[in-house]
Design a protein around this motif. Structure first.
Motif, PDB file in Angstrom:
ATOM      1  N   CYS A  93     -17.086  -9.489   2.964  1.00 37.81           N
ATOM      2  CA  CYS A  93     -18.211 -10.463   2.638  1.00 37.81           C
ATOM      3  C   CYS A  93     -19.060  -9.806   1.489  1.00 37.81           C
ATOM      4  N   ASP A  94     -19.049  -8.391   1.206  1.00 37.45           N
ATOM      5  CA  ASP A  94     -19.682  -7.861   0.352  1.00 37.45           C
ATOM      6  C   ASP A  94     -18.863  -7.528  -0.997  1.00 37.45           C
ATOM      7  N   GLY A  95     -17.311  -7.743  -0.885  1.00 35.10           N
ATOM      8  CA  GLY A  95     -16.570  -7.290  -1.827  1.00 35.10           C
ATOM      9  C   GLY A  95     -16.265  -5.929  -1.980  1.00 35.10           C
ATOM     10  N   ASP A  96     -16.498  -5.189  -1.174  1.00 32.28           N
ATOM     11  CA  ASP A  96     -16.219  -3.751  -1.368  1.00 32.28           C
ATOM     12  C   ASP A  96     -15.328  -2.980  -0.268  1.00 32.28           C
ATOM     13  N   THR A  97     -14.540  -3.759   0.453  1.00 39.25           N
ATOM     14  CA  THR A  97     -13.540  -3.338   1.229  1.00 39.25           C
ATOM     15  C   THR A  97     -12.389  -4.433   1.091  1.00 39.25           C
ATOM     16  N   LEU A  98     -11.293  -4.081   1.015  1.00 36.38           N
ATOM     17  CA  LEU A  98      -9.961  -4.942   1.111  1.00 36.38           C
ATOM     18  C   LEU A  98      -9.215  -4.980   2.324  1.00 36.38           C
ATOM     19  N   LEU A  99      -9.081  -5.900   3.055  1.00 35.33           N
ATOM     20  CA  LEU A  99      -8.018  -5.809   3.979  1.00 35.33           C
ATOM     21  C   LEU A  99      -6.628  -6.574   3.442  1.00 35.33           C
ATOM     22  N   VAL A 100      -5.616  -5.883   3.728  1.00 32.76           N
ATOM     23  CA  VAL A 100      -4.392  -5.956   3.158  1.00 32.76           C
ATOM     24  C   VAL A 100      -3.391  -6.023   4.439  1.00 32.76           C
ATOM     25  N   ARG A 101      -2.824  -7.516   4.715  1.00 38.76           N
ATOM     26  CA  ARG A 101      -1.750  -7.703   5.656  1.00 38.76           C
ATOM     27  C   ARG A 101      -0.644  -7.563   4.988  1.00 38.76           C
ATOM     28  N   VAL A 102       0.531  -6.954   5.673  1.00 36.47           N
ATOM     29  CA  VAL A 102       1.795  -6.395   5.266  1.00 36.47           C
ATOM     30  C   VAL A 102       2.724  -6.629   6.384  1.00 36.47           C
ATOM     31  N   ILE A 103       3.938  -6.659   5.845  1.00 40.73           N
ATOM     32  CA  ILE A 103       5.338  -6.552   6.431  1.00 40.73           C
ATOM     33  C   ILE A 103       5.732  -5.028   6.225  1.00 40.73           C
ATOM     34  N   PRO A 104       5.449  -4.175   7.283  1.00 39.88           N
ATOM     35  CA  PRO A 104       6.139  -2.877   6.816  1.00 39.88           C
ATOM     36  C   PRO A 104       7.494  -2.715   7.038  1.00 39.88           C
ATOM     37  N   ALA A 105       8.086  -1.584   6.172  1.00 38.42           N
ATOM     38  CA  ALA A 105       9.472  -1.478   6.313  1.00 38.42           C
ATOM     39  C   ALA A 105       9.601   0.015   6.980  1.00 38.42           C
ATOM     40  N   GLY A 106       9.194   0.319   8.013  1.00 36.26           N
ATOM     41  CA  GLY A 106       8.873   1.788   8.605  1.00 36.26           C
ATOM     42  C   GLY A 106       7.520   1.934   8.646  1.00 36.26           C
ATOM     43  N   PRO A 107       7.508   3.233   9.382  1.00 37.36           N
ATOM     44  CA  PRO A 107       5.906   3.573   9.720  1.00 37.36           C
ATOM     45  C   PRO A 107       5.033   3.831   8.570  1.00 37.36           C
ATOM     46  N   ALA A 108       3.860   3.669   8.821  1.00 32.95           N
ATOM     47  CA  ALA A 108       2.586   3.857   7.724  1.00 32.95           C
ATOM     48  C   ALA A 108       2.302   5.279   7.534  1.00 32.95           C
ATOM     49  N   CYS A 109       2.406   5.921   8.759  1.00 34.67           N
ATOM     50  CA  CYS A 109       1.760   7.262   8.623  1.00 34.67           C
ATOM     51  C   CYS A 109       2.941   8.428   8.233  1.00 34.67           C
ATOM     52  N   HIS A 110       2.360   9.220   7.323  1.00 38.77           N
ATOM     53  CA  HIS A 110       3.096  10.396   7.017  1.00 38.77           C
ATOM     54  C   HIS A 110       3.767  11.296   8.145  1.00 38.77           C
ATOM     55  N   THR A 111       3.139  11.200   9.249  1.00 38.56           N
ATOM     56  CA  THR A 111       3.667  11.886  10.371  1.00 38.56           C
ATOM     57  C   THR A 111       4.939  11.153  11.074  1.00 38.56           C
ATOM     58  N   GLY A 112       5.131   9.908  10.744  1.00 37.11           N
ATOM     59  CA  GLY A 112       6.226   9.048  11.201  1.00 37.11           C
ATOM     60  C   GLY A 112       5.750   8.199  12.116  1.00 37.11           C
ATOM     61  N   ALA A 113       4.677   8.203  12.565  1.00 34.17           N
ATOM     62  CA  ALA A 113       3.852   7.281  13.475  1.00 34.17           C
ATOM     63  C   ALA A 113       3.587   5.932  12.956  1.00 34.17           C
ATOM     64  N   THR A 114       3.965   4.886  13.557  1.00 40.66           N
ATOM     65  CA  THR A 114       3.523   3.533  13.329  1.00 40.66           C
ATOM     66  C   THR A 114       2.426   3.331  12.449  1.00 40.66           C
ATOM     67  N   SER A 115       1.321   3.639  12.989  1.00 38.15           N
ATOM     68  CA  SER A 115       0.041   3.790  12.428  1.00 38.15           C
ATOM     69  C   SER A 115      -0.642   4.971  12.423  1.00 38.15           C
ATOM     70  N   CYS A 116      -1.505   5.163  11.507  1.00 36.94           N
ATOM     71  CA  CYS A 116      -2.145   6.492  11.224  1.00 36.94           C
ATOM     72  C   CYS A 116      -3.301   6.839  12.338  1.00 36.94           C
ATOM     73  N   PHE A 117      -3.725   5.810  13.157  1.00 34.52           N
ATOM     74  CA  PHE A 117      -4.637   5.732  14.088  1.00 34.52           C
ATOM     75  C   PHE A 117      -4.077   5.991  15.454  1.00 34.52           C
ATOM     76  N   PHE A 118      -3.793   7.342  15.771  1.00 37.90           N
ATOM     77  CA  PHE A 118      -3.319   7.608  17.071  1.00 37.90           C
ATOM     78  C   PHE A 118      -3.910   8.858  17.726  1.00 37.90           C
TER      79      PHE A 118
END
Length: 107
Positions: A73-98
């Motif tokens: 609503c403030d225009g200062d954060t973006l939400l990007v919905r994606v279809i991932p082709a593999g894990p998002a995290c550099h550790t190999g985890a699906t999500s960085c939030f673990f």
């Protein structure tokens, strides 16, 4: 609505799996990364540590195909919905939030 970049020229981007709704990562976009993401249909970010533009998955193959992008609503954060082709995290985890920090947290 136009994005509002901060004093460093950055816009926080929350990346979410379109199919599951899981939050995959938080990264930052400068204007160039923002425009590349919208024009190419794959996520691009600004690395604050390396101080360079990066295309998610360029070296790992774990790209993220953009399904939609929306500013808050403030225009200062973006939400990007994606279809991932593999894990998002550099550790190999699906999500960085673990790394749970609160009792009762799911992960």
């Amino acid at each position: 609505m136009q994005p509002k970049f901060d004093d460093q020229g950055l816009l926080p981007a929350i990346v979410q799996d379109d199919a599951t709704g899981q939050v995959l990562m938080l990264a930052y976009m400068n204007r160039e990364a923002y425009e590349l993401t919208l024009s190419t249909g794959e996520t691009h970010f600004w690395s604050r540590s390396r101080r360079e533009l990066w295309h998610k998955g360029a070296t790992s193959g774990n790209t993220q195909r953009v399904i939609s992008a929306a500013l808050d609503c403030d225009g200062d954060t973006l939400l990007v919905r994606v279809i991932p082709a593999g894990p998002a995290c550099h550790t190999g985890a699906t999500s960085c939030f673990f790394n749970a920090v609160a009792e009762g947290a799911d992960e």
